[in-house]
Design a protein around this motif. Structure first.
Motif, mmCIF file in Angstrom:
data_model
loop_
_atom_site.group_PDB
_atom_site.id
_atom_site.type_symbol
_atom_site.label_atom_id
_atom_site.label_comp_id
_atom_site.label_asym_id
_atom_site.label_seq_id
_atom_site.Cartn_x
_atom_site.Cartn_y
_atom_site.Cartn_z
ATOM 1 N N PHE A 37 53.649 -49.910 72.500
ATOM 2 C CA PHE A 37 54.155 -49.765 71.137
ATOM 3 C C PHE A 37 55.111 -50.886 70.739
ATOM 4 O O PHE A 37 55.391 -51.067 69.571
ATOM 5 N N TRP A 40 59.663 -50.310 68.116
ATOM 6 C CA TRP A 40 59.321 -49.516 66.950
ATOM 7 C C TRP A 40 60.105 -48.235 66.953
ATOM 8 O O TRP A 40 60.240 -47.620 67.990
ATOM 9 N N ILE A 54 64.943 -44.163 59.383
ATOM 10 C CA ILE A 54 64.786 -44.224 60.832
ATOM 11 C C ILE A 54 65.362 -45.525 61.367
ATOM 12 O O ILE A 54 66.087 -45.555 62.351
ATOM 13 N N ASN A 434 64.733 -30.965 58.678
ATOM 14 C CA ASN A 434 65.857 -31.016 59.613
ATOM 15 C C ASN A 434 66.904 -29.947 59.355
ATOM 16 O O ASN A 434 68.042 -30.082 59.790
ATOM 17 N N SER A 480 69.752 -31.078 61.788
ATOM 18 C CA SER A 480 69.491 -32.205 62.690
ATOM 19 C C SER A 480 69.677 -33.500 61.912
ATOM 20 O O SER A 480 69.405 -33.572 60.715
ATOM 21 N N PHE A 481 70.148 -34.518 62.578
ATOM 22 C CA PHE A 481 70.390 -35.788 61.890
ATOM 23 C C PHE A 481 70.004 -36.962 62.775
ATOM 24 O O PHE A 481 69.741 -36.793 63.951
ATOM 25 N N SER B 63 52.651 -41.825 59.788
ATOM 26 C CA SER B 63 53.513 -40.777 59.253
ATOM 27 C C SER B 63 52.695 -39.842 58.382
ATOM 28 O O SER B 63 51.680 -40.237 57.811
ATOM 29 N N TYR B 78 56.830 -36.523 58.805
ATOM 30 C CA TYR B 78 56.648 -36.551 60.262
ATOM 31 C C TYR B 78 56.199 -37.946 60.655
ATOM 32 O O TYR B 78 55.281 -38.494 60.058
ATOM 33 N N PHE B 79 56.846 -38.514 61.643
ATOM 34 C CA PHE B 79 56.492 -39.853 62.110
ATOM 35 C C PHE B 79 56.113 -39.772 63.590
ATOM 36 O O PHE B 79 56.845 -39.193 64.390
ATOM 37 N N ILE B 80 54.996 -40.356 63.916
ATOM 38 C CA ILE B 80 54.589 -40.363 65.328
ATOM 39 C C ILE B 80 54.065 -41.740 65.711
ATOM 40 O O ILE B 80 53.656 -42.528 64.858
ATOM 41 N N GLN B 81 54.097 -41.998 66.995
ATOM 42 C CA GLN B 81 53.352 -43.139 67.522
ATOM 43 C C GLN B 81 52.375 -42.574 68.548
ATOM 44 O O GLN B 81 52.689 -41.623 69.263
ATOM 45 N N ILE B 96 58.701 -39.391 66.432
ATOM 46 C CA ILE B 96 59.887 -40.195 66.136
ATOM 47 C C ILE B 96 60.781 -39.444 65.154
ATOM 48 O O ILE B 96 61.998 -39.516 65.210
ATOM 49 N N ALA B 97 60.182 -38.726 64.244
ATOM 50 C CA ALA B 97 60.914 -37.922 63.269
ATOM 51 C C ALA B 97 60.026 -36.741 62.870
ATOM 52 O O ALA B 97 58.814 -36.824 62.979
ATOM 53 N N PRO B 98 60.585 -35.637 62.428
ATOM 54 C CA PRO B 98 61.995 -35.415 62.106
ATOM 55 C C PRO B 98 62.887 -35.395 63.359
ATOM 56 O O PRO B 98 62.401 -35.213 64.476
ATOM 57 N N ARG B 99 64.154 -35.555 63.112
ATOM 58 C CA ARG B 99 65.110 -35.647 64.213
ATOM 59 C C ARG B 99 65.115 -34.397 65.078
ATOM 60 O O ARG B 99 65.441 -34.464 66.260
ATOM 61 N N SER B 100 64.779 -33.284 64.482
ATOM 62 C CA SER B 100 64.829 -32.027 65.236
ATOM 63 C C SER B 100 63.845 -32.013 66.393
ATOM 64 O O SER B 100 64.014 -31.244 67.336
ATOM 65 N N LYS B 102 62.557 -35.126 67.706
ATOM 66 C CA LYS B 102 62.429 -36.500 68.220
ATOM 67 C C LYS B 102 62.294 -36.492 69.746
ATOM 68 O O LYS B 102 63.022 -35.793 70.434
#
Lengths: 481, 264
Positions: A37, A40, A54, A434, A480-481, B63, B78-81, B96-100, B102
């Motif tokens: 990756f 990133w 992000i 979140n 969540s943050f 995302s 929602y973000f993913i790799q 990667i997100a959401p932070r909850s 991650k």
């Protein structure tokens, strides 16, 4: 049998030395394609606006990407006796700040840290809990400090707030080897409510809460990929199970370091593992509270294993740990023992119905417990020597998403020996990705003296009784943050 | 106690995104189907599309944005790799997100799903993933059925409806009663051999959803839509998938597909 124990130590040291050798060899292998990756999410002009947030928390930090995140959670507990003058209150409040950070300073090396700040009041404060349950009186009878005495002696200490670094570990991965060192979550076993293969963490909480953290254990954990579907994982932890052993003297004896070795593999839809472990528990100068005179430490060895296999829209699993006979760090098959007393085992099933309702049932056999409630040894529960009092348990759970972002669940735990049980309803709504709001409850039921009723007489006629289980409702907001 | 439902839905988003990366635009399933009388032209077109679009493996950063209404600017993201290989049979993804959530990692091998929860340090098997269902419960409008074709081989019969200068319009009628749609219509870019719009119909509600693909870029020699939008006409909602970076035929490292190691 002491010789056997010595051999185990030597075996462990040999394994660690071998790991170090493999590490040095592996470090020289070509690892150019280890991270497919790349950096990133990092600064990339082609990425879109959505990544701004992000990227903002992912900054260059000493030459690598650092990402900070976490959550703040606020809970209020309303005890079942909130509007009653009967007994001590079981209401309280708890606020938790969990700050997490990931850092990848270079390829193959990463680090993770989790800082935990808790501010608690009432029943959710450890000292408040002691007073509410009557444990402070028990402590005083044993010449231990009560919360009131502690606070009187340390008037400038804050007994409501606790700050700790719970997780702080580094990982080096190369070739077939992964080496993790530091304070890390160690959670062996795949069963849900009970994990007989988890011999490192305290038995105070039931497992299964994926949103909550496993407390950190300080040590090292090398893992070696053996080829094909097989891998070998081990750990060596520098602290015993209660985390209360004193520094210095015997507390730092190598003999008091728990360890584990796990051979794991998979075949199709089946995962399995075979495990050998050493568990160490600090008992204090008085020794065991239930086994008569003993050493200051309890050191036991276990053989175990687990299997999970997929089945239609569900899964079947079992997890078992068998203590090897012997005491004080030795293995002695000539010891008198009842085979069933050495076994802890879980057998479970999970299934998803059409429409998305999830079902789970888990039977737990606890060989150290007793089927007769008159023989319960609550003192063992308090000292950490027993995870539960009874011998046979059933855990069941059903949950479902009814409308968007709204999850409803009901779990129940029953002591099959004395008939006591506890219901745990929960409803959770994600206000935003979140932001999570949760209402949950604890509804215990059982006759006096039954396990999940929680009322026990440790010394009838001498000390007042204690009440470890009090029903209530908990409201929680998490951002969540 | 934490409910399984939430994690299963989140997991489905990840699997769906990864499957979509390999298969969106590709009609491998359709290419192998058909063969019925009168559908030869449609099948031949699908075979050409398949040849142009198929990728054995991929790496993606994506995302998903779920909007409560078609005209809303406010979304849950929602973000993913992810990595995938053998089509969509084997996939690895990390949120990667959401932070909850991650750091949550998901490995899917031949529909056997393992999820790693970073805070507990535990890997759990997740069963009954409901691939046939949608991401209902998290508000999404895509279903696995929309994004993946692996289960629908030989389940459709195709007819070429029209042919213009720039596109083919092809109708697919399911022959398998388990498929939730009564009819699917493809609008295929003739030059780039890429479906740019797909309309979904059901017996009860008629035209229920429309998927559009745009921002087409040529990646690894393959035309790839960098944005895919699904509009749900019935519920007046939409879900957008964005591809931020991708590469095909990347030969991903084995460690990401090993159940005993993917989470380390």
């Amino acid at each position: 049998m002491q010789i056997f124990s010595f051999r185990i130590k030597r075996l462990l040291i040999t394994a660690l030395v071998c790991s170090a050798w493999v590490l040095s060899v592996c470090a020289q292998t070509d690892t150019a394609k280890e991270d497919p990756f790349g950096d990133w999410p990092a600064e990339d002009p082609s990425t879109e606006d959505e990544f701004t947030a992000i990227e903002a928390s992912s900054a260059e930090f000493g030459g690598g990407d650092f990402s900070a995140y976490g959550y703040v959670k606020s809970s209020v507990r309303l005890g079942s006796n909130l509007f009653s003058d009967d007994g001590p209150q079981s209401s309280g409040a708890l606020t938790t700040l969990r700050l997490k950070g990931d850092w990848e300073p270079e390829q193959l090396v990463s680090a993770h840290v989790e800082l935990n700040v808790e501010t608690s009041r009432g029943y959710l404060n450890p000292y408040g809990f002691q007073e509410a349950t009557g444990l402070d009186v028990v402590a005083a009878a044993g010449d231990g400090p009560t919360p009131a005495a502690l606070q009187a002696e340390n008037p400038h200490e804050n007994f409501h707030t606790e700050l700790k670094v719970d997780h702080a570990w580094g990982l080096f991965s190369t070739g077939p080897l992964d080496l993790k060192i530091g304070r890390m979550p160690l959670a062996w076993g795949t069963a849900y409510a009970f994990n007989p293969l988890d011999r490192v963490n305290s038995d105070q909480d039931l497992g299964g809460s994926e949103g909550e953290e496993t407390p950190g254990s300080t040590g090292l954990m090398p893992s070696l990929q053996l080829g094909g579907p097989l891998s070998l994982t081990s750990y060596l932890v520098y602290e015993e199970k209660t985390r209360s052993a004193p520094a210095g003297e015997s507390g730092e004896d190598f003999d008091n370091y728990p360890f584990g070795l796990k051979l794991q593999g998979y075949h199709g839809g089946t995962d399995w593992s075979l495990v050998f472990m050493k568990e160490v528990l600090y008992l204090g100068d008085r020794g065991s509270s239930i086994d008569g005179p003993t050493d200051t430490y309890r050191r036991w060895y276990y053989l175990g294993g687990e299997v999970f296999t997929a089945w239609a829209d569900g899964g079947l699993y079992t997890e078992i740990a068998c203590r090897l006979p012997g005491d004080n760090g030795s293995i002695d098959f000539s010891d008198e023992y009842g085979p069933d007393e050495l076994i802890e085992a879980v057998a479970g099933v999970e299934y998803t119905l059409e429409g998305g309702t999830n079902l789970r049932a888990e039977y737990y056999f606890h060989g150290r417990g007793t089927a007769d409630s008159d023989e319960y040894q609550a003192a063992g529960l308090l000292s950490g020597e027993l995870s539960m009092l009874g011998r046979d348990y059933l855990f069941a759970m059903v949950d479902r998403t009814f409308i968007d972002y709204l999850d409803v669940g009901l779990a129940g735990l029953c002591n099959l020996n004395d008939g006591s049980f506890a219901l745990l309803p929960e409803i959770s709504y994600a206000l935003r990705s979140n932001v999570q709001l949760t209402a949950s409850g604890l509804v215990p039921y059982g006759r006096r003296g039954s396990e999940l009723d929680g009322r026990f007489e440790l010394s009838p006629g001498v000390l007042p009784g204690i009440d470890l289980v009090e029903g209530g409702m908990q409201l929680e907001a998490k951002i969540s943050f | 106690m934490t409910t399984n439902s939430k994690f299963k839905k989140i997991m489905l988003i990840g699997i769906l995104l990864t499957a979509g990366m390999t298969l969106i635009g590709s009609t491998a399933l359709f290419a192998q189907s058909g063969g019925k009388k009168g559908s030869d032209d449609a099948r031949a077109i699908m075979e050409r599309v398949d040849a142009a679009q198929y990728a054995d493996s991929s790496m993606s950063k994506m995302s998903m944005h779920i909007f409560d209404s078609i005209h809303s600017d406010d979304s849950r993201d929602y973000f993913i790799q992810s990595l995938s290989r053998k089509g969509d049979e084997e996939s690895y993804m990390e949120f990667i997100a959401p932070r909850s959530i991650k750091g949550m990692k998901i490995l899917s091998l031949d529909e056997e799903v393992r999820v790693y929860f970073p805070s507990t340090g535990r890997v759990r098997r997740i069963t009954g993933s409901g691939k046939s269902g949608s991401v209902g419960g998290l508000g999404g409008d895509f279903s696995y059925e929309d994004m993946s074709g692996g289960d629908r081989v030989n389940d459709y019969e195709f007819t070429l409806l029209s042919e213009s200068g720039s596109q083919w319009k092809i109708k697919g009628i399911p022959t398998d009663k388990d498929i939730s749609y009564s009819q699917v219509v493809f609008y295929i870019d003739r030059q780039r051999l890429l479906p740019l719009k797909i309309e979904y119909f059901t017996e009860e509600d008629g035209h229920t959803k429309t998927m559009t693909a745009d921002r087409v870029e040529k990646v690894s020699g393959r035309y790839t839509p960098m944005r895919i939008t699904m509009e749900n006409h019935e519920e007046q909602k939409k879900t957008v998938i964005k591809v931020h970076e991708t590469a095909f035929n990347v030969d991903p490292p084995d460690r990401y597909f090993n159940p005993t190691r993917f989470y380390r």
